[in-house]
Design an enzyme around this catalytic site. Sequence first.
Site, PDB file in Angstrom:
ATOM      1  N   ARG A   1       3.828   0.139  12.820  1.00  0.00           N
ATOM      2  CA  ARG A   1       3.562  -1.206  12.310  1.00  0.00           C
ATOM      3  C   ARG A   1       3.631  -1.154  10.790  1.00  0.00           C
ATOM      4  O   ARG A   1       2.902  -0.380  10.165  1.00  0.00           O
ATOM      5  CB  ARG A   1       2.167  -1.663  12.775  1.00  0.00           C
ATOM      6  CG  ARG A   1       1.757  -2.972  12.166  1.00  0.00           C
ATOM      7  CD  ARG A   1       0.367  -3.466  12.583  1.00  0.00           C
ATOM      8  NE  ARG A   1       0.080  -4.630  11.769  1.00  0.00           N
ATOM      9  CZ  ARG A   1      -1.050  -4.846  11.103  1.00  0.00           C
ATOM     10  NH1 ARG A   1      -2.061  -4.010  11.189  1.00  0.00           N
ATOM     11  NH2 ARG A   1      -1.180  -5.921  10.358  1.00  0.00           N
TER      12      ARG A   1
ATOM     13  N   GLU B   1      -5.542   1.884  -1.379  1.00  0.00           N
ATOM     14  CA  GLU B   1      -6.554   1.115  -0.649  1.00  0.00           C
ATOM     15  C   GLU B   1      -7.045  -0.066  -1.512  1.00  0.00           C
ATOM     16  O   GLU B   1      -8.203  -0.174  -1.867  1.00  0.00           O
ATOM     17  CB  GLU B   1      -7.696   2.036  -0.203  1.00  0.00           C
ATOM     18  CG  GLU B   1      -8.842   1.369   0.567  1.00  0.00           C
ATOM     19  CD  GLU B   1      -8.439   0.513   1.765  1.00  0.00           C
ATOM     20  OE1 GLU B   1      -7.437   0.820   2.422  1.00  0.00           O
ATOM     21  OE2 GLU B   1      -9.129  -0.482   2.008  1.00  0.00           O
ATOM     22  N   TRP B   2      -6.095  -0.922  -1.874  1.00  0.00           N
ATOM     23  CA  TRP B   2      -6.400  -2.174  -2.579  1.00  0.00           C
ATOM     24  C   TRP B   2      -7.309  -1.940  -3.780  1.00  0.00           C
ATOM     25  O   TRP B   2      -7.044  -1.038  -4.574  1.00  0.00           O
ATOM     26  CB  TRP B   2      -6.975  -3.202  -1.577  1.00  0.00           C
ATOM     27  CG  TRP B   2      -6.082  -3.363  -0.371  1.00  0.00           C
ATOM     28  CD1 TRP B   2      -6.317  -2.910   0.902  1.00  0.00           C
ATOM     29  CD2 TRP B   2      -4.771  -3.964  -0.319  1.00  0.00           C
ATOM     30  NE1 TRP B   2      -5.259  -3.213   1.729  1.00  0.00           N
ATOM     31  CE2 TRP B   2      -4.296  -3.855   1.022  1.00  0.00           C
ATOM     32  CE3 TRP B   2      -3.953  -4.597  -1.256  1.00  0.00           C
ATOM     33  CZ2 TRP B   2      -3.056  -4.360   1.433  1.00  0.00           C
ATOM     34  CZ3 TRP B   2      -2.715  -5.095  -0.846  1.00  0.00           C
ATOM     35  CH2 TRP B   2      -2.284  -4.974   0.464  1.00  0.00           C
TER      36      TRP B   2
ATOM     37  N   ASN C   1      -1.630 -10.672   8.579  1.00  0.00           N
ATOM     38  CA  ASN C   1      -2.638  -9.641   8.707  1.00  0.00           C
ATOM     39  C   ASN C   1      -3.972 -10.162   8.183  1.00  0.00           C
ATOM     40  O   ASN C   1      -4.077 -10.571   7.018  1.00  0.00           O
ATOM     41  CB  ASN C   1      -2.254  -8.401   7.888  1.00  0.00           C
ATOM     42  CG  ASN C   1      -3.324  -7.318   7.995  1.00  0.00           C
ATOM     43  OD1 ASN C   1      -3.509  -6.730   9.061  1.00  0.00           O
ATOM     44  ND2 ASN C   1      -4.075  -7.084   6.924  1.00  0.00           N
ATOM     45  N   GLU C   2      -4.973 -10.180   9.027  1.00  0.00           N
ATOM     46  CA  GLU C   2      -6.346 -10.457   8.626  1.00  0.00           C
ATOM     47  C   GLU C   2      -6.511 -11.668   7.704  1.00  0.00           C
ATOM     48  O   GLU C   2      -6.905 -11.528   6.550  1.00  0.00           O
ATOM     49  CB  GLU C   2      -6.948  -9.219   7.935  1.00  0.00           C
ATOM     50  CG  GLU C   2      -6.915  -7.978   8.790  1.00  0.00           C
ATOM     51  CD  GLU C   2      -7.661  -6.805   8.168  1.00  0.00           C
ATOM     52  OE1 GLU C   2      -8.038  -6.878   6.987  1.00  0.00           O
ATOM     53  OE2 GLU C   2      -7.896  -5.823   8.880  1.00  0.00           O
TER      54      GLU C   2
ATOM     55  N   ASN D   1      -7.800  -5.944  14.386  1.00  0.00           N
ATOM     56  CA  ASN D   1      -8.114  -4.849  13.467  1.00  0.00           C
ATOM     57  C   ASN D   1      -9.623  -4.674  13.493  1.00  0.00           C
ATOM     58  O   ASN D   1     -10.371  -5.624  13.243  1.00  0.00           O
ATOM     59  CB  ASN D   1      -7.679  -5.184  12.037  1.00  0.00           C
ATOM     60  CG  ASN D   1      -6.168  -5.321  11.898  1.00  0.00           C
ATOM     61  OD1 ASN D   1      -5.427  -5.114  12.854  1.00  0.00           O
ATOM     62  ND2 ASN D   1      -5.718  -5.665  10.717  1.00  0.00           N
TER      63      ASN D   1
ATOM     64  N   PHE E   1      -7.483   7.032   4.194  1.00  0.00           N
ATOM     65  CA  PHE E   1      -7.538   6.702   5.626  1.00  0.00           C
ATOM     66  C   PHE E   1      -6.449   7.435   6.421  1.00  0.00           C
ATOM     67  O   PHE E   1      -6.313   7.227   7.628  1.00  0.00           O
ATOM     68  CB  PHE E   1      -7.273   5.206   5.841  1.00  0.00           C
ATOM     69  CG  PHE E   1      -8.452   4.282   5.624  1.00  0.00           C
ATOM     70  CD1 PHE E   1      -8.790   3.808   4.361  1.00  0.00           C
ATOM     71  CD2 PHE E   1      -9.215   3.839   6.710  1.00  0.00           C
ATOM     72  CE1 PHE E   1      -9.839   2.920   4.183  1.00  0.00           C
ATOM     73  CE2 PHE E   1     -10.279   2.948   6.537  1.00  0.00           C
ATOM     74  CZ  PHE E   1     -10.583   2.497   5.264  1.00  0.00           C
TER      75      PHE E   1
ATOM     76  N   GLN F   1       0.799  -1.221   0.000  1.00  0.00           N
ATOM     77  CA  GLN F   1       0.000   0.000   0.000  1.00  0.00           C
ATOM     78  C   GLN F   1       0.837   1.281   0.000  1.00  0.00           C
ATOM     79  O   GLN F   1       0.344   2.330  -0.375  1.00  0.00           O
ATOM     80  CB  GLN F   1      -0.955  -0.002   1.198  1.00  0.00           C
ATOM     81  CG  GLN F   1      -2.018  -1.081   1.071  1.00  0.00           C
ATOM     82  CD  GLN F   1      -2.944  -1.122   2.278  1.00  0.00           C
ATOM     83  OE1 GLN F   1      -2.638  -1.758   3.267  1.00  0.00           O
ATOM     84  NE2 GLN F   1      -4.068  -0.444   2.195  1.00  0.00           N
TER      85      GLN F   1
ATOM     86  N   GLU G   1      -5.182  -2.128  14.108  1.00  0.00           N
ATOM     87  CA  GLU G   1      -5.711  -1.186  13.113  1.00  0.00           C
ATOM     88  C   GLU G   1      -7.073  -0.688  13.569  1.00  0.00           C
ATOM     89  O   GLU G   1      -7.897  -1.472  14.046  1.00  0.00           O
ATOM     90  CB  GLU G   1      -5.953  -1.852  11.741  1.00  0.00           C
ATOM     91  CG  GLU G   1      -4.721  -2.117  10.932  1.00  0.00           C
ATOM     92  CD  GLU G   1      -5.034  -2.786   9.598  1.00  0.00           C
ATOM     93  OE1 GLU G   1      -6.151  -2.619   9.059  1.00  0.00           O
ATOM     94  OE2 GLU G   1      -4.143  -3.488   9.088  1.00  0.00           O
TER      95      GLU G   1
ATOM     96  N   TRP H   1      -4.980   3.236  11.794  1.00  0.00           N
ATOM     97  CA  TRP H   1      -4.852   2.976  10.354  1.00  0.00           C
ATOM     98  C   TRP H   1      -5.330   4.228   9.636  1.00  0.00           C
ATOM     99  O   TRP H   1      -6.514   4.517   9.698  1.00  0.00           O
ATOM    100  CB  TRP H   1      -5.673   1.758   9.907  1.00  0.00           C
ATOM    101  CG  TRP H   1      -5.410   1.516   8.451  1.00  0.00           C
ATOM    102  CD1 TRP H   1      -6.091   2.043   7.386  1.00  0.00           C
ATOM    103  CD2 TRP H   1      -4.341   0.736   7.887  1.00  0.00           C
ATOM    104  NE1 TRP H   1      -5.511   1.644   6.209  1.00  0.00           N
ATOM    105  CE2 TRP H   1      -4.438   0.856   6.487  1.00  0.00           C
ATOM    106  CE3 TRP H   1      -3.304  -0.020   8.427  1.00  0.00           C
ATOM    107  CZ2 TRP H   1      -3.536   0.221   5.616  1.00  0.00           C
ATOM    108  CZ3 TRP H   1      -2.414  -0.645   7.567  1.00  0.00           C
ATOM    109  CH2 TRP H   1      -2.538  -0.519   6.182  1.00  0.00           C
TER     110      TRP H   1
ATOM    111  N   TYR I   1     -13.034  -2.122  12.531  1.00  0.00           N
ATOM    112  CA  TYR I   1     -13.496  -0.975  11.762  1.00  0.00           C
ATOM    113  C   TYR I   1     -14.962  -0.587  11.950  1.00  0.00           C
ATOM    114  O   TYR I   1     -15.301   0.577  11.850  1.00  0.00           O
ATOM    115  CB  TYR I   1     -13.225  -1.192  10.258  1.00  0.00           C
ATOM    116  CG  TYR I   1     -11.758  -1.024   9.925  1.00  0.00           C
ATOM    117  CD1 TYR I   1     -11.228   0.234   9.716  1.00  0.00           C
ATOM    118  CD2 TYR I   1     -10.897  -2.125   9.866  1.00  0.00           C
ATOM    119  CE1 TYR I   1      -9.880   0.418   9.430  1.00  0.00           C
ATOM    120  CE2 TYR I   1      -9.539  -1.955   9.591  1.00  0.00           C
ATOM    121  CZ  TYR I   1      -9.044  -0.685   9.374  1.00  0.00           C
ATOM    122  OH  TYR I   1      -7.712  -0.513   9.109  1.00  0.00           O
TER     123      TYR I   1
ATOM    124  N   HIS J   1       1.187  -9.300   4.730  1.00  0.00           N
ATOM    125  CA  HIS J   1       0.006  -8.437   4.595  1.00  0.00           C
ATOM    126  C   HIS J   1      -0.477  -8.518   3.133  1.00  0.00           C
ATOM    127  O   HIS J   1      -0.438  -7.538   2.393  1.00  0.00           O
ATOM    128  CB  HIS J   1       0.353  -7.004   5.010  1.00  0.00           C
ATOM    129  CG  HIS J   1      -0.837  -6.136   5.317  1.00  0.00           C
ATOM    130  ND1 HIS J   1      -0.977  -5.443   6.506  1.00  0.00           N
ATOM    131  CD2 HIS J   1      -1.940  -5.819   4.589  1.00  0.00           C
ATOM    132  CE1 HIS J   1      -2.108  -4.740   6.491  1.00  0.00           C
ATOM    133  NE2 HIS J   1      -2.708  -4.954   5.331  1.00  0.00           N
TER     134      HIS J   1
END
Length: 461
Positions: free
Chosen positions: A75, A422-423, A164-165, A294, A431, A18, A368, A415, A296, A119
């Site tokens: 991080r 953002e992908w 990550n996730e 993480n 963000f 990213q 995050e 985050w 949101y 990630h």
Amino acid sequence: MKTFNPDFVWGAASSAYQVEGATTTDGRGPSIWDAFSSIPGKTYHNQNADIACDHYNRWQEDVAIMKEMGLKAYRFSISWSRIFPTGRGEVNEKGVAFYNNLIDELIKNDITPWVTLFHWDFPLALQMEMDGLLNPAIADEFANYAKLCFARFGDRVTHWITLNEPWCSAMLGHGMGSKAPGRVSKDEPYIAAHNLLRAHGKMVDIYRREFQPTQKGMIGIANNCDWREPKTDSELDKKAAERALEFFVSWFADPIYLGDYPASMRERLGERLPTFSDEDIALIKNSSDFFGLNHYTTMLAEQTHEGDVVEDTIRGNGGISEDQMVTLSKDPSWEQTDMEWSIVPWGCKKLLIWLSERYNYPDIYITENGCALPDEDDVNIAINDTRRVDFYRGYIDACHQAIEAGVKLKGYFAWTLMDNYEWEEGYTKRFGLNHVDFTTGKRTPKQSAIWYSTLIKDGGF
Ligand code: PNW
């Protein structure tokens, strides 16, 4: 004044693909995200991260920004294909040197590096040779890569996050196909998740046996989970919300803390849910020194009634709502971010308490939390991000309340440090605590960055 413990870890987070850019520089090999973003239609305006924040070249400036903000920790993730261009084999020393420089610069500035090993930017070569996460043998490739990272960086890095996730890799990468490798399936998410857990177990095992005794660091995993609030007081809806949380975070956390997948998943999925061998589970159980979370948003959960058409329009179940018999929705009164994620700070508090009760009060780090806001391409709008300040104040206040309720929350990472790729949303979702002009690369602190620095300096707000 809400005060936090003086050793509470205040940080900001990012990830390699990213922010780094420089995707073909100094021998970096391609990742599945380079491939995915090159397919027309897969990302917003076909945007990729070839340049992104150009962090690969601007890392010194970026560490100076962190220093200015008073961050205690940063991080970031390592790009596997920068270290091993084809996923394994010969080490790319220039890639190693980049992370060595970054780590040294952080430490010189009293910022603790928290390093995520994976990630999402999986080496393309291994995707093609081995079918990536669908191949059980991939766990050994993760372990091989992690071992090199521990050996080269572990003399200075003492905070490791393996994955990550994994929920996103499984559900969005292999279920909905909205993220790389873009596979669409009802069954593959469960296989990918299983192999990720096995990979996590092997990485932690190597660290604990070969490195932790001398390097004295800690290692864990960062799982994402939103809160699920029962839509009504009915027993069915309460159970649905509980089941939704189990299919979300307990899918990954139960094997680690309790030694197997949740009973609700086994019951509903039967043979579609893989089974751990004794060797696997011996490595996975108790394999996290802390709980990385993480978080949101929050959604309402209700029991899906027999015969209802299940359409996961708000994507909270990654496209396989029917496996859970849970229908998700939002309360229309909730304010939303630019991701259409509702802002519900009390959901964060409830989730922290739920996790603490289920997993016997582990140390938790929020790895995050943050929000994207509209219209921030314009730097003059972005720097007046009072809504982001409100977002952070609300969520950090909820964290404070959770701590007062007994949750062992030890740190918080915003985050994200700066606007980035953002992908599949490309550069449209911002963000950042710091604004990035993607034409010039210029970074400008938003009001939220200043607010966050003040909070860190004062130890509360
Ligand atoms: C996380 N969901 O992604 C990632 O760790 C970051 O790289 C990303 O930039 C950030 O959150 C913001 O999106 C998520 O659908 C993507 O539930 C999707 C979901 C959650 C997290």
